[in-house]
Design a protein around this motif. Structure first.
Motif, mmCIF file in Angstrom:
data_model
loop_
_atom_site.group_PDB
_atom_site.id
_atom_site.type_symbol
_atom_site.label_atom_id
_atom_site.label_comp_id
_atom_site.label_asym_id
_atom_site.label_seq_id
_atom_site.Cartn_x
_atom_site.Cartn_y
_atom_site.Cartn_z
ATOM 1 N N SER A 88 0.602 -1.193 -0.489
ATOM 2 C CA SER A 88 -0.086 0.144 -0.189
ATOM 3 C C SER A 88 0.920 1.470 -0.013
ATOM 4 O O SER A 88 0.110 2.373 -0.256
ATOM 5 C CB SER A 88 -0.888 -0.213 0.837
ATOM 6 N N LEU A 89 1.791 1.380 0.322
ATOM 7 C CA LEU A 89 3.405 1.799 0.322
ATOM 8 C C LEU A 89 3.699 2.264 -0.972
ATOM 9 O O LEU A 89 4.679 3.398 -1.102
ATOM 10 C CB LEU A 89 4.263 1.987 1.788
ATOM 11 N N GLY A 90 3.745 1.648 -2.193
ATOM 12 C CA GLY A 90 4.266 1.592 -2.731
ATOM 13 C C GLY A 90 3.580 0.729 -3.657
ATOM 14 O O GLY A 90 2.396 0.776 -4.559
ATOM 15 N N PHE A 91 4.255 1.023 -4.926
ATOM 16 C CA PHE A 91 3.716 0.245 -6.524
ATOM 17 C C PHE A 91 4.856 0.209 -7.516
ATOM 18 O O PHE A 91 6.085 0.123 -7.427
ATOM 19 C CB PHE A 91 2.709 1.333 -7.363
ATOM 20 N N ARG A 92 3.846 -0.540 -7.972
ATOM 21 C CA ARG A 92 5.053 -1.356 -9.906
ATOM 22 C C ARG A 92 4.197 -1.086 -10.613
ATOM 23 O O ARG A 92 3.681 -0.920 -11.148
ATOM 24 C CB ARG A 92 5.067 -2.946 -9.359
ATOM 25 N N ARG A 93 6.280 -0.586 -11.633
ATOM 26 C CA ARG A 93 5.513 -0.783 -13.525
ATOM 27 C C ARG A 93 6.008 -1.917 -14.027
ATOM 28 O O ARG A 93 7.216 -2.588 -13.712
ATOM 29 C CB ARG A 93 6.168 0.603 -13.545
ATOM 30 N N ASN A 94 5.180 -2.770 -14.925
ATOM 31 C CA ASN A 94 6.655 -3.270 -15.917
ATOM 32 C C ASN A 94 6.412 -2.341 -16.704
ATOM 33 O O ASN A 94 6.642 -1.453 -17.958
ATOM 34 C CB ASN A 94 4.920 -4.537 -16.564
ATOM 35 N N ALA A 95 8.230 -2.922 -17.236
ATOM 36 C CA ALA A 95 9.172 -1.813 -18.121
ATOM 37 C C ALA A 95 9.435 -2.705 -19.101
ATOM 38 O O ALA A 95 9.634 -3.758 -19.505
ATOM 39 C CB ALA A 95 10.203 -1.662 -17.142
ATOM 40 N N LEU A 113 12.788 6.343 -16.401
ATOM 41 C CA LEU A 113 11.612 6.673 -14.599
ATOM 42 C C LEU A 113 10.801 7.703 -14.996
ATOM 43 O O LEU A 113 9.765 7.060 -14.781
ATOM 44 C CB LEU A 113 13.136 6.794 -13.980
ATOM 45 N N PRO A 114 11.440 9.045 -15.401
ATOM 46 C CA PRO A 114 10.065 9.735 -15.638
ATOM 47 C C PRO A 114 8.738 9.895 -16.510
ATOM 48 O O PRO A 114 7.822 10.263 -16.407
ATOM 49 C CB PRO A 114 11.228 10.818 -16.959
ATOM 50 N N ARG A 115 9.079 8.049 -17.667
ATOM 51 C CA ARG A 115 7.799 8.220 -18.156
ATOM 52 C C ARG A 115 7.263 7.586 -17.155
ATOM 53 O O ARG A 115 5.960 6.744 -17.513
ATOM 54 C CB ARG A 115 8.078 7.723 -18.896
ATOM 55 N N LEU A 116 8.113 6.082 -15.763
ATOM 56 C CA LEU A 116 7.073 5.413 -15.531
ATOM 57 C C LEU A 116 6.320 5.694 -14.309
ATOM 58 O O LEU A 116 6.249 5.356 -14.173
ATOM 59 C CB LEU A 116 8.323 4.474 -15.355
ATOM 60 N N SER A 117 7.138 6.928 -13.330
ATOM 61 C CA SER A 117 6.296 7.409 -12.014
ATOM 62 C C SER A 117 5.661 8.574 -12.826
ATOM 63 O O SER A 117 5.945 9.307 -12.730
ATOM 64 C CB SER A 117 7.391 7.515 -11.561
ATOM 65 N N GLY A 120 7.085 11.817 -10.356
ATOM 66 C CA GLY A 120 8.537 12.380 -10.612
ATOM 67 C C GLY A 120 9.624 11.650 -11.174
ATOM 68 O O GLY A 120 9.923 11.419 -9.388
ATOM 69 N N ALA A 121 10.663 11.834 -11.350
ATOM 70 C CA ALA A 121 12.222 11.445 -11.318
ATOM 71 C C ALA A 121 12.677 11.529 -9.524
ATOM 72 O O ALA A 121 13.396 10.425 -9.539
ATOM 73 C CB ALA A 121 12.872 11.457 -12.617
ATOM 74 N N ALA A 122 12.789 12.526 -9.586
ATOM 75 C CA ALA A 122 13.643 13.175 -7.995
ATOM 76 C C ALA A 122 12.988 13.202 -7.022
ATOM 77 O O ALA A 122 13.247 12.644 -6.016
ATOM 78 C CB ALA A 122 13.811 14.618 -8.319
ATOM 79 N N GLU A 123 11.320 12.358 -7.010
ATOM 80 C CA GLU A 123 10.558 12.134 -5.854
ATOM 81 C C GLU A 123 10.700 10.914 -5.572
ATOM 82 O O GLU A 123 9.809 9.768 -4.994
ATOM 83 C CB GLU A 123 9.271 12.660 -5.916
ATOM 84 N N THR A 124 11.150 9.761 -6.611
ATOM 85 C CA THR A 124 10.670 7.870 -6.571
ATOM 86 C C THR A 124 11.855 7.350 -6.716
ATOM 87 O O THR A 124 12.996 8.510 -7.036
ATOM 88 C CB THR A 124 10.776 7.923 -8.236
ATOM 89 N N ALA A 125 11.979 6.823 -5.130
ATOM 90 C CA ALA A 125 13.022 5.835 -5.120
ATOM 91 C C ALA A 125 12.579 4.569 -6.065
ATOM 92 O O ALA A 125 11.723 3.884 -5.560
ATOM 93 C CB ALA A 125 13.469 4.988 -3.606
#
Length: 340
Positions: A88-95, A113-117, A120-125
Motif C-alpha cells: 500500500s506504500l508503493g507500486f510497481r510498473r512493468n518496464a 523513470l520520468p515516464r514510469l513514475s 516525478g523522477a526526483a521524488e521516486t526511489a
C-alpha cells in the motif's frame, strides 16, 4: 579521476552481487551462500520487526525507540536486515527495454523513470526486480518497484533510531520473509548477505598466491644457492680425484687379489673355478662351465688377460653335466673403464 573510481566501484559491486547470486543458486553448495534476512516491514502507521525465526513485534509510529527496543531485543538479531515497504506504500510498473540494454538495465531504468513514475523522477526511489525478468523477441520485460523517496528516508531514519541497520530496501511481495531481490536505496540489486562467494573465492585465491610466492622466494634464496653449491666445479673436481685415488689403490693392491677380481668379473654366468694358481702374472685356471668355448672367448676378449693357452682339451663332467676347462693365461692389471 574520481568519476572513473566511482564507476569502477559500482562495477565491482555489481560483479560481486552477480557472483554471489549465482553461487546461492547452486544445487548443493548454494546453501553455504544462501541469504538469511530479517525483515522490518513498513506499514501505514506502524512497523513490524520479524526475526526470520517466527518471532515478531509490532512498533507503532508513536512508540519511542526505548519502548520498542525491549520488544526488538527479545527477538533474534542475527543476520542482515531488509527494510520492506507494504504494497500500500508503493507500486510497481512493468518496464520494457531492448535486449541490447541487458548489461545496463539499472541505468536504462533510471533514464526511463520520468515516464514510469507518476511522482516525478526526483521524488521516486526505484529498483528493478530482476527475478521477474523475461526476454523474448529482442525485448526484455521486467518489473520495477517504486516508493516515494520521502517515505524511504523517513523509514530509514526510524530504523536507525531503533538501532536497526538496513542492508537492503524493497517492496513487499507475497512472501513477507523472502530474501530481497533489489535495493530501493541505490536502484540496484540487493547486496549479498550471509557468506559471500566472491569474497570466499578471493580469499582462497589470495592464500594460494601467498603460498606460491613463498615457495618461489624459498627456491630463489634458499634452495637455489644450495643447489649451486652442490654443483660447483670444486665439488666435481673432488669427485674425480676420489675416483682416481680409488683406481690407483686398486692398481697398488696385491696382484693375486686384482687377478681374482678381474677373473670373477669376466667369467660368464654358469661358469665357476675349481682350481687356480698364480705366479708372477701367470695364471692357471681350472673349472666348469655350461659352455667352455664361451668362457674361453669371454676371457680372451678381456683386456686383462692375454696369451691364453689350453694345456688340456675340454671334457664334459658326468656328475654336473658341465664342460671342464683348463686354461693358462697372463694377467695384466689395467685402468678400470668408466662405469665398471
Amino acid at each position: 579521476m574520481s568519476g572513473f573510481a566511482e564507476q569502477a566501484r559500482l562495477a565491482l559491486r555489481q560483479w560481486t552481487a552477480d557472483v554471489d547470486d549465482a553461487a546461492s543458486r547452486l544445487p548443493l553448495a548454494g546453501g553455504l551462500f544462501a541469504r538469511r534476512w530479517r525483515v522490518l516491514l513498513v506499514e501505514p502507521g506502524r512497523m513490524r520487526y520479524r526475526d526470520g525465526r517466527g518471532g515478531e513485534t509490532i512498533i507503532p509510529s508513536g512508540m519511542s525507540p526505548t519502548e520498542a527496543g525491549a520488544g526488538i531485543a527479545a527477538l533474534n538479531r542475527s543476520g542482515p536486515l531488509v527494510l520492506r515497504f507494504a504494497s500500500s506504500l508503493g507500486f510497481r510498473r512493468n518496464a520494457r527495454f531492448p535486449s541490447a540494454a541487458r548489461a545496463h538495465l539499472d541505468d536504462a531504468a533510471r533514464l526511463a523513470l520520468p515516464r514510469l513514475s507518476p511522482l516525478g523522477a526526483a521524488e521516486t526511489a526505484h529498483a528493478l526486480e530482476r527475478d521477474t525478468l523475461r526476454e523474448a523477441d529482442g525485448w526484455i520485460d521486467v518489473s520495477l518497484a517504486l516508493v516515494r523517496r520521502s517515505d524511504l528516508d523517513t523509514a530509514l531514519a526510524r530504523a536507525d533510531a531503533l538501532g536497526l541497520k538496513a542492508f537492503a530496501c524493497d517492496l513487499a511481495r507475497a512472501d513477507i520473509d523472502a530474501a530481497p531481490v533489489c535495493d530501493l536505496r541505490e536502484g540496484r540489486r540487493a547486496p549479498s548477505a550471509g557468506h559471500s562467494a566472491f569474497r570466499w573465492v578471493t580469499g582462497v585465491a589470495a592464500v594460494l598466491f601467498l603460498v606460491s610466492a613463498g615457495m618461489l622466494l624459498d627456491t630463489r634464496f634458499r634452495l637455489a644457492p644450495r643447489l649451486a653449491a652442490v654443483e660447483t666445479p670444486a665439488e666435481i673436481e673432488a669427485s674425480l680425484q676420489a675416483a682416481i685415488r680409488q683406481a690407483r689403490a686398486k692398481l697398488a693392491a696385491d696382484p693375486l687379489t686384482v687377478a681374482l677380481n678381474d677373473l670373477s668379473r669376466r667369467l660368464p654366468d654358469g661358469a665357476y673355478v675349481t682350481d687356480i694358481s698364480f705366479d708372477r702374472g701367470e695364471l692357471r685356471v681350472s673349472g666348469l662351465a655350461w659352455d667352455a668355448a664361451a668362457t674361453i672367448s669371454a676371457l680372451d676378449s678381456a683386456p686383462e688377460f692375454s696369451n691364453i693357452t689350453f694345456p688340456s682339451a675340454t671334457v664334459r663332467d658326468e656328475a654336473t653335466g658341465r664342460e671342464r676347462f683348463d686354461l693358462s693365461m697372463r694377467h695384466v692389471a689395467v685402468q678400470p673403464e668408466a662405469g665398471e
